[in-house]
Write an enzyme that holds these catalytic residues in place. Sequence first.
Site, mmCIF file in Angstrom:
data_model
loop_
_atom_site.group_PDB
_atom_site.id
_atom_site.type_symbol
_atom_site.label_atom_id
_atom_site.label_comp_id
_atom_site.label_asym_id
_atom_site.label_seq_id
_atom_site.Cartn_x
_atom_site.Cartn_y
_atom_site.Cartn_z
ATOM 1 N N SER A 98 0.798 -1.220 0.000
ATOM 2 C CA SER A 98 0.000 0.000 0.000
ATOM 3 C C SER A 98 0.834 1.274 0.000
ATOM 4 C CB SER A 98 -0.946 0.002 1.211
ATOM 5 O OG SER A 98 -0.214 -0.113 2.425
ATOM 6 N N ASP A 130 -3.961 7.951 9.391
ATOM 7 C CA ASP A 130 -3.799 6.602 9.942
ATOM 8 C C ASP A 130 -2.429 6.391 10.566
ATOM 9 O OD1 ASP A 130 -2.094 6.283 7.760
ATOM 10 O OD2 ASP A 130 -3.371 4.861 6.710
ATOM 11 N N HIS A 188 0.460 5.503 6.324
ATOM 12 C CA HIS A 188 0.689 5.759 4.908
ATOM 13 C C HIS A 188 1.121 7.200 4.669
ATOM 14 C CE1 HIS A 188 -2.000 2.221 4.958
ATOM 15 N NE2 HIS A 188 -1.162 1.816 4.024
#
Length: 260
Positions: free
Chosen positions: A79, A230, A233
């Site tokens: 990701s 979060d 990321h």
Amino acid sequence: MYIQGDLNSAQDPTFEHRSDLRLLALVFIFIASFACNSAVPDDSQRSSSNDRTVDVERTVPLDNNYEDTRPLIVFLGDSVTFGLGLPPHEAYPSIIQELIDGAGYGYKVHNASVSGDTTAGGLRRLSWVLDGDIHVDDIHVMVIALGANDGLRGLSIVEMQENLSSIIEQAQSKDILVLLTGMEAPPNLGSLYANDFRIVFRDLAEEYDVTLLPFLLEGVAGNVELNQADGIHPNTKGAQMIAEMVWLTLKPMLRMDSPR
């Protein structure tokens, strides 16, 4: 083998301090991961409709008769490399495409990353990446940016090393240069696991004589100004910082005389 950074970092008096900062950052990342881990399913549970790949073609003219003959730089990652939470053009591989174009190199970036991928998932997808919508003979460099999810889930280090070995071997068997990016394991799994995890990337780089970037998230991990809400990321600024760091390692692997 080329390693970005100081080969003698273990003897650097500031190395221990930097390692402590990394551990603190990884504690933060691990805690934050619980908030989003449920939203990032294991690669075996995702349907193919969710396996987005981003093909970066930012400089190809809109000409139906135009044939893009530029050699490829393929990013195989999770990701972070996929650019989760960012528009495709702000993911760090897309920024690297801009740096490539700005420096006058004739290469095209292909981002074959999938959110939630482990090294096992990357290995399973490799044949599709190499034989799918791109021609393997066109690939000049493969950037392997996997391992973060193995560490977050506390998966077997031996199996992670075997998976990465297989990916490197398959790439090298097709005369593809490899840039391996290292990752750190969360410290809650113990110092032995974290140390063994870190060593895997250096050992693989030495065994297969590939270029190594020791830590993909150096300077970004745990920095709230460089990450999304979060805490895991990278945001736009973080992606820019990663791109510039990867570019410094990638650039020596490229040829200026590649077709444009």
